[in-house]
Design a protein around this motif. Structure first.
Motif, PDB file in Angstrom:
ATOM      1  N   THR A 195      10.185  -5.087 -13.059  1.00 43.67           N
ATOM      2  CA  THR A 195       9.700  -6.079 -14.010  1.00 43.67           C
ATOM      3  C   THR A 195       9.345  -7.401 -13.350  1.00 43.67           C
ATOM      4  OG1 THR A 195      11.133  -5.075 -15.610  1.00 43.67           O
ATOM      5  CG2 THR A 195      10.267  -7.219 -16.177  1.00 43.67           C
ATOM      6  N   LYS A 196      10.190  -7.823 -12.414  1.00 45.34           N
ATOM      7  CA  LYS A 196       9.962  -9.116 -11.796  1.00 45.34           C
ATOM      8  C   LYS A 196       8.582  -9.147 -11.129  1.00 45.34           C
ATOM      9  CE  LYS A 196      12.854 -10.655  -8.645  1.00 45.34           C
ATOM     10  NZ  LYS A 196      14.167 -10.304  -8.178  1.00 45.34           N
ATOM     11  N   GLN A 197       8.238  -8.026 -10.511  1.00 43.73           N
ATOM     12  CA  GLN A 197       6.940  -7.937  -9.846  1.00 43.73           C
ATOM     13  C   GLN A 197       5.793  -7.911 -10.838  1.00 43.73           C
ATOM     14  OE1 GLN A 197       6.193  -4.754  -7.162  1.00 43.73           O
ATOM     15  NE2 GLN A 197       6.069  -6.280  -5.593  1.00 43.73           N
ATOM     16  N   THR A 198       5.972  -7.144 -11.879  1.00 47.98           N
ATOM     17  CA  THR A 198       4.830  -6.923 -12.762  1.00 47.98           C
ATOM     18  C   THR A 198       4.498  -8.146 -13.608  1.00 47.98           C
ATOM     19  OG1 THR A 198       6.283  -5.947 -14.403  1.00 47.98           O
ATOM     20  CG2 THR A 198       5.139  -4.441 -12.940  1.00 47.98           C
ATOM     21  N   THR A 199       5.421  -9.102 -13.725  1.00 49.84           N
ATOM     22  CA  THR A 199       5.096 -10.294 -14.498  1.00 49.84           C
ATOM     23  C   THR A 199       4.659 -11.451 -13.603  1.00 49.84           C
ATOM     24  OG1 THR A 199       7.420 -10.888 -14.490  1.00 49.84           O
ATOM     25  CG2 THR A 199       6.622  -9.736 -16.430  1.00 49.84           C
ATOM     26  N   ALA A 200       4.789 -11.289 -12.287  1.00 48.61           N
ATOM     27  CA  ALA A 200       4.467 -12.387 -11.369  1.00 48.61           C
ATOM     28  C   ALA A 200       2.968 -12.417 -11.049  1.00 48.61           C
ATOM     29  CB  ALA A 200       5.259 -12.226 -10.084  1.00 48.61           C
ATOM     30  N   TRP A 201       2.496 -13.595 -10.701  1.00 53.15           N
ATOM     31  CA  TRP A 201       1.099 -13.730 -10.267  1.00 53.15           C
ATOM     32  C   TRP A 201       0.993 -13.491  -8.767  1.00 53.15           C
ATOM     33  CZ3 TRP A 201      -3.457 -15.203 -12.987  1.00 53.15           C
ATOM     34  CH2 TRP A 201      -3.264 -15.308 -14.371  1.00 53.15           C
ATOM     35  N   LEU A 256       1.519 -11.938  -0.895  1.00 48.34           N
ATOM     36  CA  LEU A 256       1.698 -13.006   0.099  1.00 48.34           C
ATOM     37  C   LEU A 256       1.650 -12.444   1.517  1.00 48.34           C
ATOM     38  CD1 LEU A 256       4.423 -15.110  -1.728  1.00 48.34           C
ATOM     39  CD2 LEU A 256       1.984 -15.636  -1.462  1.00 48.34           C
ATOM     40  N   LEU A 257       2.242 -11.276   1.682  1.00 47.82           N
ATOM     41  CA  LEU A 257       2.198 -10.645   2.999  1.00 47.82           C
ATOM     42  C   LEU A 257       0.757 -10.342   3.408  1.00 47.82           C
ATOM     43  CD1 LEU A 257       3.811  -9.357   5.370  1.00 47.82           C
ATOM     44  CD2 LEU A 257       3.707  -7.200   4.098  1.00 47.82           C
ATOM     45  N   SER A 258      -0.018  -9.850   2.452  1.00 47.98           N
ATOM     46  CA  SER A 258      -1.422  -9.551   2.766  1.00 47.98           C
ATOM     47  C   SER A 258      -2.178 -10.842   3.093  1.00 47.98           C
ATOM     48  CB  SER A 258      -2.092  -8.798   1.613  1.00 47.98           C
ATOM     49  OG  SER A 258      -2.538  -9.669   0.595  1.00 47.98           O
ATOM     50  N   ALA A 272      -0.839 -13.447   4.500  1.00 49.06           N
ATOM     51  CA  ALA A 272      -0.402 -13.848   5.838  1.00 49.06           C
ATOM     52  C   ALA A 272      -1.119 -13.022   6.909  1.00 49.06           C
ATOM     53  CB  ALA A 272       1.106 -13.696   5.964  1.00 49.06           C
ATOM     54  N   LEU A 273      -1.202 -11.713   6.681  1.00 48.56           N
ATOM     55  CA  LEU A 273      -1.829 -10.846   7.683  1.00 48.56           C
ATOM     56  C   LEU A 273      -3.333 -11.076   7.776  1.00 48.56           C
ATOM     57  CD1 LEU A 273       0.052  -7.451   7.198  1.00 48.56           C
ATOM     58  CD2 LEU A 273       0.158  -9.003   9.158  1.00 48.56           C
ATOM     59  N   PHE A 274      -3.998 -10.995   6.641  1.00 46.12           N
ATOM     60  CA  PHE A 274      -5.455 -11.164   6.665  1.00 46.12           C
ATOM     61  C   PHE A 274      -5.832 -12.619   6.978  1.00 46.12           C
ATOM     62  CE2 PHE A 274      -5.698  -7.275   3.783  1.00 46.12           C
ATOM     63  CZ  PHE A 274      -6.202  -6.460   4.782  1.00 46.12           C
ATOM     64  N   GLY A 275      -5.011 -13.545   6.510  1.00 46.50           N
ATOM     65  CA  GLY A 275      -5.327 -14.959   6.723  1.00 46.50           C
ATOM     66  C   GLY A 275      -5.284 -15.368   8.188  1.00 46.50           C
ATOM     67  N   THR A 276      -4.454 -14.674   8.976  1.00 45.55           N
ATOM     68  CA  THR A 276      -4.341 -15.019  10.394  1.00 45.55           C
ATOM     69  C   THR A 276      -5.108 -14.055  11.294  1.00 45.55           C
ATOM     70  OG1 THR A 276      -2.344 -13.671  10.570  1.00 45.55           O
ATOM     71  CG2 THR A 276      -2.025 -16.018  10.091  1.00 45.55           C
ATOM     72  N   LEU A 277      -5.714 -13.065  10.692  1.00 46.61           N
ATOM     73  CA  LEU A 277      -6.345 -11.986  11.470  1.00 46.61           C
ATOM     74  C   LEU A 277      -7.276 -12.460  12.587  1.00 46.61           C
ATOM     75  CD1 LEU A 277      -7.556  -8.583  10.312  1.00 46.61           C
ATOM     76  CD2 LEU A 277      -9.291 -10.129  11.215  1.00 46.61           C
ATOM     77  N   PRO A 278      -8.150 -13.456  12.341  1.00 42.22           N
ATOM     78  CA  PRO A 278      -9.055 -13.856  13.433  1.00 42.22           C
ATOM     79  C   PRO A 278      -8.315 -14.362  14.666  1.00 42.22           C
ATOM     80  CG  PRO A 278      -9.822 -14.712  11.341  1.00 42.22           C
ATOM     81  CD  PRO A 278      -8.447 -14.160  11.092  1.00 42.22           C
ATOM     82  N   PHE A 279      -7.045 -14.799  14.491  1.00 41.67           N
ATOM     83  CA  PHE A 279      -6.310 -15.340  15.640  1.00 41.67           C
ATOM     84  C   PHE A 279      -5.694 -14.262  16.512  1.00 41.67           C
ATOM     85  CE2 PHE A 279      -6.351 -18.622  12.379  1.00 41.67           C
ATOM     86  CZ  PHE A 279      -6.912 -19.663  13.100  1.00 41.67           C
ATOM     87  N   LEU A 331      -9.608 -12.124  -5.776  1.00 46.70           N
ATOM     88  CA  LEU A 331      -9.766 -10.836  -6.461  1.00 46.70           C
ATOM     89  C   LEU A 331      -8.451 -10.060  -6.537  1.00 46.70           C
ATOM     90  CD1 LEU A 331     -12.137  -8.996  -7.617  1.00 46.70           C
ATOM     91  CD2 LEU A 331     -11.715  -7.643  -5.562  1.00 46.70           C
ATOM     92  N   VAL A 332      -7.664 -10.132  -5.484  1.00 49.90           N
ATOM     93  CA  VAL A 332      -6.449  -9.319  -5.463  1.00 49.90           C
ATOM     94  C   VAL A 332      -5.480  -9.791  -6.553  1.00 49.90           C
ATOM     95  CG1 VAL A 332      -5.026 -10.587  -3.786  1.00 49.90           C
ATOM     96  CG2 VAL A 332      -4.940  -8.104  -3.855  1.00 49.90           C
ATOM     97  N   VAL A 333      -5.446 -11.091  -6.791  1.00 48.94           N
ATOM     98  CA  VAL A 333      -4.574 -11.599  -7.862  1.00 48.94           C
ATOM     99  C   VAL A 333      -5.111 -11.179  -9.224  1.00 48.94           C
ATOM    100  CG1 VAL A 333      -3.692 -13.676  -8.980  1.00 48.94           C
ATOM    101  CG2 VAL A 333      -3.746 -13.536  -6.491  1.00 48.94           C
ATOM    102  N   VAL A 334      -6.424 -11.302  -9.399  1.00 48.33           N
ATOM    103  CA  VAL A 334      -7.034 -10.900 -10.668  1.00 48.33           C
ATOM    104  C   VAL A 334      -6.738  -9.423 -10.950  1.00 48.33           C
ATOM    105  CG1 VAL A 334      -9.236 -10.512 -11.864  1.00 48.33           C
ATOM    106  CG2 VAL A 334      -8.846 -12.638 -10.584  1.00 48.33           C
TER     107      VAL A 334
END
Ligand SMILES: Nc1ncnc2c1ncn2[C@@H]1O[C@H](COP(=O)(O)OP(=O)(O)OP(=O)(O)O)[C@@H](O)[C@H]1O
Ligand SMILES: [Mg+2]
Lengths: 247, 339
Positions: free
Chosen positions: B5-11, B17-19, B21-28, B181-184
């Motif tokens: 439940t905690k997951q399904t109600t969260a934005w 967040l992990l994605s 972190a990974l994709f956000g730093t990928l070019p480095f 998009l992933v949040v939507v």
């Protein structure tokens, strides 16, 4: 006038005529029983009455309106619901989620993409109340696949009830149940009867005769006999069939 | 897809967040592991496409085998909007989404009352029709040559203008689109709408008999997944600096199915992401050793289908479950233990 009325229903699958000519009327507040041999067309009749199939001829009226050939979801919106002979549940969902999705308040927001269903305590409370009614208290979080056969049969009725119908069709609710479960089911149906008009197909005649106000016998796609349980006990077809200790 | 439940109600959830972190730093770090920046953009574009496709396949249980056509339509729409109307990034992306969404909506009219194999066959038929039209209507699509010289349009935010011509800059545009998009999509899949889609996958008949207009839901989700494909197509046109017909082919439509299934789209929101990453990494890593890498990838797919149809996400869920129950020294929750 009857709450629900079917006139001259005819239904065929290819060359096979399954419903020859069905005339039925169900009065508000009553439990109407339907019986008949295997393959008589009882389930097909339910399917035509609840919008799964369109009849080839004939009409269906509910609460004064013509609902012939209407799509199932429109018929449900008018206050009709049904359970199935062969269980028809959401197998990946918990018992609770099976019921939640059937609640009118959830249906009304079916296209909502912002509402958080898991945080909707009102929906949860209502769904828990439905499960309590059908004897599944304490089993809310259990996945449907892990429920026992009898529990799934109870849930099958719970899902139908959750739509808050005025008229409920139930197709052979006792099928495969032991004596204990059948007794509990009789209890439940007696309780439901107080608020809901019910139409029930049933092979277990002792069960049906003890609950029904009126009974129709379907054979060869027609209603061959109709009356109160007392009247039907005298009926030759009923006498000839396997009534056992009842007659 | 069992989410607490905690997951399904969260934005924003831990995996989101992990994605980031990974994709956000990928070019480095991507060059340090022997890969290259353009691959990152390619992965994100296909992730967007796959997430939208999984609404249909994984959530609603509707197998579309012609979805590549919509990626292609989005790419052409982006290019044509840029050449013929207004070379503005937001406008062209919106045009790609709207045009592809309209194609999807029109196609869905023919599909949404169908089920199973009939649905699947119709999607193949429509995919082929669009492919054929794109190959013959050369005035618009330039046929086999492709629609060339599509520009990577700069990001305009009021007075600010950020270039996207370089691969790293362009990557961050894709990342921004992904991040939103992933949040939507996460909210959408956990809304009542998403709940109904998942119910349709499990038992379409019963959904109708508890009062939902199933056809309308199927129509809307098909349209929605096409609109997302259009968004991916627009980005893809910029990535390749052109729109080409090959992604519209049956083969590419099959590859998106393969990616989503290998990743585990049926059991997890994240399945498509895992599948896309695996596909592209396999292409580049296995591809460096052998020309026949797709054969090996196909064999891997077969092995997975035979031994773990729930895909990578399914393997992951098993691992988590096993370690969690070992740590607690308790049996797994009743729902699982008896299942
Ligand atoms: N969709 C269908 N297509 C073809 N034939 C069908 C279909 N549905 C039912 N039938 C046929 O209609 C006949 C009546 O079936 P139905 O299920 O209505 O009987 P029933 O009275 O409910 O029987 P039972 O007591 O065994 O449940 C059977 O011969 C069946 O094969
Ligand atoms: Mg039957």
């Amino acid at each position: 006038m009857a709450l629900f009325e079917a006139r001259g229903l005819h239904k065929r699958f290819g060359a096979q005529v399954v419903l020859e000519e069905i005339n039925l009327a169900f009065e508000a507040g009553q439990l109407s029983g339907i019986m008949g041999p295997n393959g008589a067309g009882k389930t097909t009749c339910f399917n035509v009455l609840t919008g799964r199939y369109k009849p080839d001829r004939g009409s269906v009226r509910f609460d004064g309106a013509d609902i012939t050939g209407m799509a199932p979801h429109r018929i449900v919106a008018r206050g009709i619901s049904r359970s199935f002979q062969i269980m028809n549940l959401f197998d990946e969902y918990s018992a609770l989620d099976n019921v939640v999705i059937a609640l009118p308040q959830v249906r009304a927001r079916g296209f909502s993409v912002t509402h958080a269903l898991d945080a909707d305590t009102d929906a949860r409370d209502r769904a828990e109340a439905v499960l309590d009614r059908v004897g599944l208290k304490g089993r809310e979080r259990v996945n449907v696949r892990s429920l026992s056969y009898g529990e799934r049969r109870a849930l099958e009725i719970g899902v139908a009830l959750a739509t808050e119908p005025r008229l409920l069709f139930v197709d052979e609710p006792t099928a495969g149940l032991g004596t204990g479960a059948t007794a509990r089911l009789a209890e439940l149906i007696r309780e439901l009867k107080r608020h809901t008009t019910i139409v029930m197909i049933e092979h277990d005649m002792r069960f049906l005769f003890s609950l029904a106000d009126r009974i129709s016998v379907i054979h060869w796609g027609q209603v061959i006999a109709e009356g109160t349980p007392e009247e039907l006990r005298e009926n030759p077809w009923v006498r000839r069939s396997n009534l056992g200790g009842l007659a | 897809m069992e989410d607490d439940t905690k997951q399904t109600t969260a934005w924003l959830t831990a995996p989101i967040l992990l994605s980031y972190a990974l994709f956000g730093t990928l070019p480095f770090w991507i060059e340090a592991v022997g890969l290259y920046h353009y691959l990152g953009a390619e992965i994100l574009i296909w992730v967007i496409f796959a997430l939208g496709y999984n609404l249909l396949l994984g959530y609603t249980g509707l197998p579309s085998f012609g979805h590549g056509a919509f990626l292609g339509i989005g790419a052409y729409a982006f290019g044509l909007a840029q050449f013929e109307v207004w070379p503005n990034l937001w406008f062209c992306l919106a045009a790609a989404v709207v045009v592809t969404g309209l194609f999807g909506a029109a196609t869905a009219l023919f599909l949404s009352h169908r089920r199973g194999i009939y649905f699947a066959l119709m999607t193949i038929a429509f995919g082929q029709i669009y492919f054929f039209i794109a190959s013959k209507w050369t005035d618009v699509t330039h046929g086999e040559d492709g629609l060339l010289n599509i520009a990577r349009l700069p990001v305009t935010l009021g007075p600010v203008e950020l270039p996207t011509a370089g691969n790293v800059e362009f990557y961050y545009l894709c990342f921004a689109v992904y991040a939103v998009l992933v949040v939507v999509l996460w909210r959408l899949t956990n809304s009542p709408y998403g709940r109904v889609l998942r119910a349709i996958k499990q038992n379409e008949t019963r959904v109708a008999f508890v009062g939902y207009p199933v056809t309308l839901y199927k129509w809307s989700v098909f349209t929605l997944s096409c609109a997302v494909a259009g968004l991916a197509g627009g980005l893809f046109a910029m990535a390749q600096e052109g729109a080409y017909i090959n992604v519209m082919s049956l083969q590419w439509s099959g590859i998106i199915v393969l990616m989503v299934l290998i990743g585990g789209g049926f059991v997890s929101f994240w399945g498509p992401v895992l599948g896309v990453v695996l596909y592209f990494v396999a292409r580049d890593v296995l591809g460096a050793y052998t020309e026949t890498w797709l054969l090996w990838f196909g064999l891997m797919f077969m092995a997975l289908v035979m031994f773990k149809p729930q895909g990578l996400a399914g393997i992951w869920q098993d691992l988590v479950r096993r370690t969690a129950s070992r740590r607690r020294r308790l049996p797994a929750p009743a729902t699982e233990a008896e299942g």
